[in-house]
Every structure is written in C-alpha cells, then in structure tokens.
Design a protein around this motif. Structure first.
Motif, short mmCIF file in Angstrom:
data_model
loop_
_atom_site.label_atom_id
_atom_site.label_comp_id
_atom_site.label_asym_id
_atom_site.label_seq_id
_atom_site.Cartn_x
_atom_site.Cartn_y
_atom_site.Cartn_z
N ILE A 1 1.26 30.19 -2.18
CA ILE A 1 2.28 29.69 -3.10
C ILE A 1 1.64 29.06 -4.33
O ILE A 1 2.06 29.31 -5.47
CB ILE A 1 3.18 28.65 -2.39
CG1 ILE A 1 3.94 29.32 -1.22
CG2 ILE A 1 4.16 28.03 -3.38
CD1 ILE A 1 4.86 30.44 -1.62
N ARG A 2 0.59 28.27 -4.14
CA ARG A 2 -0.09 27.66 -5.28
C ARG A 2 -0.71 28.71 -6.19
O ARG A 2 -0.69 28.58 -7.42
CB ARG A 2 -1.16 26.68 -4.77
CG ARG A 2 -0.60 25.38 -4.20
CD ARG A 2 -1.69 24.51 -3.63
NE ARG A 2 -1.14 23.25 -3.12
CZ ARG A 2 -1.83 22.40 -2.38
NH1 ARG A 2 -3.08 22.68 -2.04
NH2 ARG A 2 -1.26 21.28 -1.95
N ARG A 3 -1.25 29.74 -5.58
CA ARG A 3 -1.87 30.81 -6.39
C ARG A 3 -0.82 31.52 -7.23
O ARG A 3 -1.04 31.85 -8.40
CB ARG A 3 -2.58 31.80 -5.46
CG ARG A 3 -3.41 32.85 -6.20
CD ARG A 3 -4.35 33.54 -5.24
NE ARG A 3 -3.65 34.08 -4.09
CZ ARG A 3 -4.20 34.25 -2.89
NH1 ARG A 3 -5.46 33.89 -2.68
NH2 ARG A 3 -3.49 34.77 -1.89
N LEU A 4 0.37 31.76 -6.64
CA LEU A 4 1.43 32.42 -7.40
C LEU A 4 1.90 31.51 -8.55
O LEU A 4 2.12 31.99 -9.67
CB LEU A 4 2.61 32.73 -6.47
CG LEU A 4 3.84 33.39 -7.14
CD1 LEU A 4 3.47 34.75 -7.74
CD2 LEU A 4 4.98 33.56 -6.12
N GLU A 5 2.04 30.22 -8.28
CA GLU A 5 2.47 29.29 -9.33
C GLU A 5 1.44 29.23 -10.47
O GLU A 5 1.80 29.18 -11.65
CB GLU A 5 2.70 27.90 -8.73
CG GLU A 5 3.93 27.84 -7.84
CD GLU A 5 4.11 26.48 -7.18
OE1 GLU A 5 5.28 26.12 -6.92
OE2 GLU A 5 3.09 25.80 -6.92
N GLN A 6 0.16 29.30 -10.11
CA GLN A 6 -0.88 29.31 -11.14
C GLN A 6 -0.81 30.59 -11.96
O GLN A 6 -1.02 30.59 -13.18
CB GLN A 6 -2.25 29.18 -10.48
CG GLN A 6 -2.53 27.80 -9.90
CD GLN A 6 -3.83 27.77 -9.10
OE1 GLN A 6 -4.51 28.77 -8.96
NE2 GLN A 6 -4.16 26.59 -8.56
N THR A 7 -0.51 31.70 -11.30
CA THR A 7 -0.45 32.99 -11.99
C THR A 7 0.71 33.03 -12.98
O THR A 7 0.55 33.47 -14.13
CB THR A 7 -0.30 34.14 -10.97
OG1 THR A 7 -1.41 34.13 -10.08
CG2 THR A 7 -0.24 35.49 -11.67
N VAL A 8 1.90 32.59 -12.55
CA VAL A 8 3.07 32.64 -13.44
C VAL A 8 3.11 31.46 -14.39
O VAL A 8 3.86 31.45 -15.37
CB VAL A 8 4.38 32.73 -12.64
CG1 VAL A 8 4.40 33.99 -11.78
CG2 VAL A 8 4.60 31.50 -11.76
#
Length: 301
Positions: A38-45
């Motif tokens: 989830i953190r990785r997705l938030e960093q990506t977007v």
C-alpha cells in the motif's frame, strides 16, 4: 516508478474489506507485507489513498476517486494477460490463410470445422485465390500461411509441407474420352480445351506438359475459375483439365473425370509461410491438421 498490479490488487482488497487484517487473509499475505504494498502504491501515485488507525481503515478523497479507475485498470490488464496466454497456448487467435480455390472448396471447410471444435475461440481469415496471389499475400504478410501450387524455389518462403495433386480430364459422359479408364496426352491433341487462365497453377502444369510433348493445345476458352470451366464443358465448348481433388469435378452428374496417363500432369502442392515469421500457436495447430490432410493427396502410380 511504474504501477505494480500486485500493489493495485492489495489496495482494492483493503478498500473492499475496510481492514488490513481481512485483506491480508484474502490475499494470503502477512500484514507487514500488505502495508509495504500500500505504501509503495501511494508513493507511486504521489497521494495518500487510505486513512488508517488501530481501529479502522477508510479511503481518503483521493482513494475514493482512484478506486474505480484502478479497478478498471486491473480488470483490463487481467484480460490482456488472459488473452495473451490464450494466444500463446493456441486456445485463441486468428488463422490467416490463403489457398487455392480447389482446396478452399474441398478440404478447408472440414479443417475449419475440426479446429473450431478443438479451439472454439479460433477465428479465420480466408483468401481463396490463384497461386500467384497466394504467394503475394504470404510475402506481404496479409496472411500467415499459404497453400499454393507449382514448384516453389523463392527464398522468401519456408516450405512447411509439399505434396502433389493429380490432374484429370473432365468431359461429358457421352464423349469418346469417357470410354476408357485413362486418357493419354495424344488423345487431347486437336480437341478444343477449356483451360484455366494463365497465372493459375493448373494452367502452368498443362502448358509445361504440352510444351515438353511437342503437342500444341487447341484452346477454346480460358476462364479463371474451375466452376466456370465445368460450365463451359457442360455447354459443349470442349473438355477441361482440373485437379482430381476439385469438388467441381464431382458437381455435375452429366460429366465424368478420367486420369491422364502422363506423369507430367501432376500439380505440386506446397504449404508455405514467410521465412523468418513466427506463426501464431493456433495457426501451428491448423498447419499440423492441414499437413495430415494434404499428405493424403493422391499420388501418381
């Protein structure tokens, strides 16, 4: 950084479950691993998607906006992957083939029917054309395979299978040629002949056979299509020479076919593809079936 579809799937699972614990169980992940995704997705977007504390999880405004978009993206990509796998294992795809009208009207329908039973999602693009056009369509990659006639030495093509098709004389039942079991080339000399047009594979064989024998054919007319040639024979314009495999030979109850007792009256049949081009898996299956079928083509005794 690119979007990771595992991360998208993790976010959707948490959004639907409203719980990291339940989402982790559904995804068969540990909670720490799920948190990382989830953190990785938030960093990506570049935006926070979930508000979470020790008691609950809720979508942020951005999370609510992006959820349906990410759901559709995941759904589309899963379909792309599914379609790609189907193309790879031959359970889907389009067979693009050019072939001589003789075979389009004889063995091709059965081959298509059999493959459709085995591969229901298979589609077909068929061009029934004369030999020169078969080669042109394969060379231009408008089709993937071609069943053509005549000797083939063009290095642009890879020969997948080679066979032969014996030619026969088609004449009215009351014609003198119908009395014997075979017809000799000299029996054809002086008779009006209905020959398929120059550029057709049958005509190339007939012209070469007459040229090598020293006889000159008496050409009454030169239709392009075999059915037209049969109609002209029926109309009394002469006799014709067609492949023994042609359905047109059997279509007229008032006509008979007689083999020509000369080895020159044999049409080579070649299954080709463009050299260096990879065939779709579903086409490979079709080629295997076609090779078996044309491998049973008549041979000259």
């Amino acid at each position: 950084m690119d979007l990771n579809f595992r991360d998208i799937r993790a976010f959707i699972a948490v959004a639907h479950a409203a719980s990291f614990t339940r989402a982790a169980t559904r995804l068969n992940l540990s909670q720490p691993a799920l948190t990382v995704q989830i953190r990785r997705l938030e960093q990506t977007v570049g935006v926070r998607l979930l508000d979470r504390n020790s008691r609950n999880v809720a979508l942020t405004p951005a999370g609510r906006e992006l959820l349906p978009v990410l759901q559709k993206s995941l759904h589309d990509m899963e379909h792309v992957l599914s379609d790609a796998r189907a193309l790879g294992d031959g359970t889907s795809g389009t067979v693009r083939v050019a072939c001589l009208p003789t075979f389009a009207a004889s063995v091709l329908p059965e081959l298509i029917h059999d493959l459709k039973n085995e591969v229901p999602r298979a589609r077909f693009y068929i061009r029934d054309v004369v030999a020169d056009m078969v080669n042109t369509l394969v060379r231009s990659e408008e089709v993937d395979i071609g069943l053509t006639g005549g000797d083939l030495s063009d290095t642009d093509f890879e020969v997948l299978h080679a066979g032969v098709d014996r030619l026969v004389v088609v004449c009215p039942k009351e014609h003198r040629l119908a009395r014997g079991r075979h017809v000799k080339l000299e029996n054809l000399a002086g008779l009006p002949l209905v020959l398929t047009a120059p550029g057709t594979s049958v005509r190339a064989v007939v012209d070469a056979a007459f040229a090598s024998s020293g006889y000159t054919p008496d050409i009454a007319c030169e239709p392009t299509y075999m059915m037209t040639a049969v109609a002209m024979v029926r109309g009394g314009l002469g006799v014709t020479i067609l492949p023994g495999s042609a359905r047109e030979v059997l279509a007229e109850p008032g006509l008979v076919a007689r083999p020509i007792a000369d080895r020159a009256f044999v049409r080579p049949i070649t299954l080709i593809k463009k050299r260096g081009c990879t065939l779709p898996s579903v086409t490979e299956k079709f080629v295997a079936a076609m090779k078996k079928k044309i491998g049973a083509t008549r041979r000259v005794p």
